[in-house]
Design a protein around this motif. Structure first.
Motif, PDB file in Angstrom:
ATOM      1  N   ARG A  27       0.628  -1.251   0.048  1.00  0.00           N
ATOM      2  CA  ARG A  27      -0.037  -0.059   0.012  1.00  0.00           C
ATOM      3  C   ARG A  27       0.790   1.115   0.001  1.00  0.00           C
ATOM      4  O   ARG A  27       0.957   2.106   0.912  1.00  0.00           O
ATOM      5  N   THR A  28       1.728   1.584  -1.101  1.00  0.00           N
ATOM      6  CA  THR A  28       2.519   2.593  -1.040  1.00  0.00           C
ATOM      7  C   THR A  28       1.978   3.913  -0.971  1.00  0.00           C
ATOM      8  O   THR A  28       2.579   4.957  -0.990  1.00  0.00           O
ATOM      9  N   PHE A  29       0.735   3.930  -1.483  1.00  0.00           N
ATOM     10  CA  PHE A  29      -0.126   5.195  -1.407  1.00  0.00           C
ATOM     11  C   PHE A  29       0.007   5.751  -0.200  1.00  0.00           C
ATOM     12  O   PHE A  29      -0.482   6.973   0.065  1.00  0.00           O
ATOM     13  N   SER A  30       0.003   4.905   1.028  1.00  0.00           N
ATOM     14  CA  SER A  30       0.100   5.439   2.132  1.00  0.00           C
ATOM     15  C   SER A  30       1.206   6.308   2.658  1.00  0.00           C
ATOM     16  O   SER A  30       1.334   6.446   3.824  1.00  0.00           O
ATOM     17  N   LEU A  31       2.432   6.013   1.615  1.00  0.00           N
ATOM     18  CA  LEU A  31       3.557   6.495   2.375  1.00  0.00           C
ATOM     19  C   LEU A  31       3.783   8.040   2.338  1.00  0.00           C
ATOM     20  O   LEU A  31       2.899   8.836   1.472  1.00  0.00           O
ATOM     21  N   TYR A  32       4.007   8.539   3.437  1.00  0.00           N
ATOM     22  CA  TYR A  32       4.321   9.929   3.508  1.00  0.00           C
ATOM     23  C   TYR A  32       5.726  10.286   3.870  1.00  0.00           C
ATOM     24  O   TYR A  32       6.689  11.001   3.196  1.00  0.00           O
ATOM     25  N   ALA A  33       6.363   9.735   5.051  1.00  0.00           N
ATOM     26  CA  ALA A  33       7.590  10.178   5.497  1.00  0.00           C
ATOM     27  C   ALA A  33       8.221   8.629   5.653  1.00  0.00           C
ATOM     28  O   ALA A  33       7.829   7.738   6.177  1.00  0.00           O
ATOM     29  N   MET A  34       9.698   8.706   5.095  1.00  0.00           N
ATOM     30  CA  MET A  34      10.408   7.324   5.473  1.00  0.00           C
ATOM     31  C   MET A  34      11.832   7.798   6.017  1.00  0.00           C
ATOM     32  O   MET A  34      12.091   8.990   6.090  1.00  0.00           O
ATOM     33  N   ALA A  35      11.932   7.000   6.782  1.00  0.00           N
ATOM     34  CA  ALA A  35      13.081   7.221   7.717  1.00  0.00           C
ATOM     35  C   ALA A  35      14.114   6.105   8.000  1.00  0.00           C
ATOM     36  O   ALA A  35      13.697   5.091   7.797  1.00  0.00           O
ATOM     37  N   TRP A  36      15.315   6.377   8.470  1.00  0.00           N
ATOM     38  CA  TRP A  36      16.200   5.498   8.867  1.00  0.00           C
ATOM     39  C   TRP A  36      16.556   5.548  10.443  1.00  0.00           C
ATOM     40  O   TRP A  36      16.729   6.556  10.847  1.00  0.00           O
ATOM     41  N   PHE A  37      16.443   4.286  10.913  1.00  0.00           N
ATOM     42  CA  PHE A  37      16.789   4.336  12.334  1.00  0.00           C
ATOM     43  C   PHE A  37      17.824   3.164  12.860  1.00  0.00           C
ATOM     44  O   PHE A  37      18.272   2.533  11.793  1.00  0.00           O
ATOM     45  N   ARG A  38      18.562   3.443  13.722  1.00  0.00           N
ATOM     46  CA  ARG A  38      19.706   2.366  13.714  1.00  0.00           C
ATOM     47  C   ARG A  38      19.690   1.928  15.477  1.00  0.00           C
ATOM     48  O   ARG A  38      19.122   2.708  16.392  1.00  0.00           O
ATOM     49  N   GLN A  39      20.047   0.955  15.796  1.00  0.00           N
ATOM     50  CA  GLN A  39      20.204   0.227  17.129  1.00  0.00           C
ATOM     51  C   GLN A  39      21.463  -0.566  17.265  1.00  0.00           C
ATOM     52  O   GLN A  39      21.734  -1.864  16.456  1.00  0.00           O
ATOM     53  N   ALA A  40      22.209  -0.043  18.129  1.00  0.00           N
ATOM     54  CA  ALA A  40      23.472  -0.787  18.425  1.00  0.00           C
ATOM     55  C   ALA A  40      22.986  -1.681  19.743  1.00  0.00           C
ATOM     56  O   ALA A  40      22.240  -1.484  20.318  1.00  0.00           O
ATOM     57  N   PRO A  41      24.038  -2.747  19.862  1.00  0.00           N
ATOM     58  CA  PRO A  41      23.550  -3.699  20.912  1.00  0.00           C
ATOM     59  C   PRO A  41      23.381  -2.958  22.487  1.00  0.00           C
ATOM     60  O   PRO A  41      24.388  -2.130  22.776  1.00  0.00           O
ATOM     61  N   GLY A  42      22.618  -3.245  23.248  1.00  0.00           N
ATOM     62  CA  GLY A  42      22.181  -2.787  24.303  1.00  0.00           C
ATOM     63  C   GLY A  42      21.739  -1.304  24.471  1.00  0.00           C
ATOM     64  O   GLY A  42      21.787  -0.541  25.461  1.00  0.00           O
ATOM     65  N   LYS A  43      21.597  -0.729  23.238  1.00  0.00           N
ATOM     66  CA  LYS A  43      20.993   0.587  23.108  1.00  0.00           C
ATOM     67  C   LYS A  43      19.632   0.838  22.630  1.00  0.00           C
ATOM     68  O   LYS A  43      19.302  -0.158  21.884  1.00  0.00           O
ATOM     69  N   GLU A  44      19.034   2.161  22.830  1.00  0.00           N
ATOM     70  CA  GLU A  44      17.841   1.955  22.179  1.00  0.00           C
ATOM     71  C   GLU A  44      17.888   2.384  20.652  1.00  0.00           C
ATOM     72  O   GLU A  44      18.802   2.844  20.140  1.00  0.00           O
TER      73      GLU A  44
END
Length: 122
Positions: A27-44
């Motif tokens: 359902r790509t019509f619902s796309l508005y914002a796309m983001a990258w997040f990252r998570q290191a071991p033991g971290k948020e």
């Protein structure tokens, strides 16, 4: 539903570059914002960069400004993260996400990819 598939992670030496890709389907019509997040071991899980689908707004975490660039290809429903001058502290699992608001908060993103590992050696 939106499906997201990340690719492009790997092992690189400090100072090197990688480009991550995130392809969206469904359902790509619902796309508005796309983001990258990252998570290191033991971290948020932490915000890295975001872009809105149809406009020029982008945002970056202070730790990656000037080194990372987020971009999109609307025809391919794909978002990219070009990462230059990589540092060991950039080592993490990187996740692509889709949301309905231009936001830096992971709580505003309802669809996530499976993640791709980036490891930067010193």
């Amino acid at each position: 539903q939106v499906q997201l598939v990340e690719s492009g992670g790997g092992l690189v030496q400090a100072g090197g570059s990688l480009r991550l890709s995130c392809a969206a389907s469904g359902r790509t019509f619902s796309l508005y914002a796309m983001a990258w997040f990252r998570q290191a071991p033991g971290k948020e899980r932490a915000f890295v960069a975001a872009i809105i689908w149809s406009g020029g707004w982008t945002s970056y975490a202070d730790s990656v400004k000037g080194r990372f660039t987020i971009s999109r290809d609307n025809a391919k429903n794909t978002v990219y993260l070009q990462m230059n001058s990589l540092r060991p502290e950039d080592t993490a699992a990187y996740y692509c996400a889709v949301g309905r608001a231009a936001s830096l908060s992971k709580d505003d993103y309802g669809h996530w990819g499976q993640g791709t590992q980036v490891t930067v050696s010193s």
